[in-house]
Design a protein around this motif. Structure first.
Motif: not given
Length: 123
Positions: A74-85
């Motif tokens: 979940w944390i990795d996914g959130a960081v990835s989404i924030l980076a893409l955003a």
């Protein structure tokens, strides 16, 4: 026979028994039972409790590992989404292209690292 000759011919011995594992051999269980009331039954109950404790501990460790792995996902996914955003936002705001590349490379590197780790753990 004189007493000295009897003592000279006498031998002493020491017998030692040991076993591996939670249960003694059946002969030792019978001896425990003759010395301690319900000794064999008490030893069996102790072994059963110990086995259940081990099973419970292994289950708790496995559940904790699963929870930690899920939390990491979940944390990795959130960081990835924030980076893409952030990448999309930097393109929208007209930032230098290196900023967008840096922000996109973060999730890509994380995904590659996860794949490499899963392959190395599978061996």
């Amino acid at each position: 026979m004189p007493k000295q000759q009897q003592e000279a011919g006498a031998q002493q011995g020491l017998v030692s028994q040991q076993w591996a594992g939670p249960l003694p051999p059946p002969g030792a269980l019978a001896q425990f039972d003759s010395i301690i009331p319900n000794g064999a039954e008490r030893i069996m109950a102790m072994v059963e409790r110990e086995q259940q404790h081990r099973i419970d501990q292994e289950s708790a460790i496995l559940n904790a590992t699963i929870r930690d792995t899920r939390r990491g996902h979940w944390i990795d996914g959130a960081v990835s989404i924030l980076a893409l955003a952030g990448c999309v936002l930097s393109v929208y705001l007209g930032a230098h292209p290196a900023v967008s590349v840096a922000l996109v490379s973060l999730p890509v590197v994380a995904i590659i690292q996860a794949i490499v780790r899963s392959k190395s753990n599978g061996k």
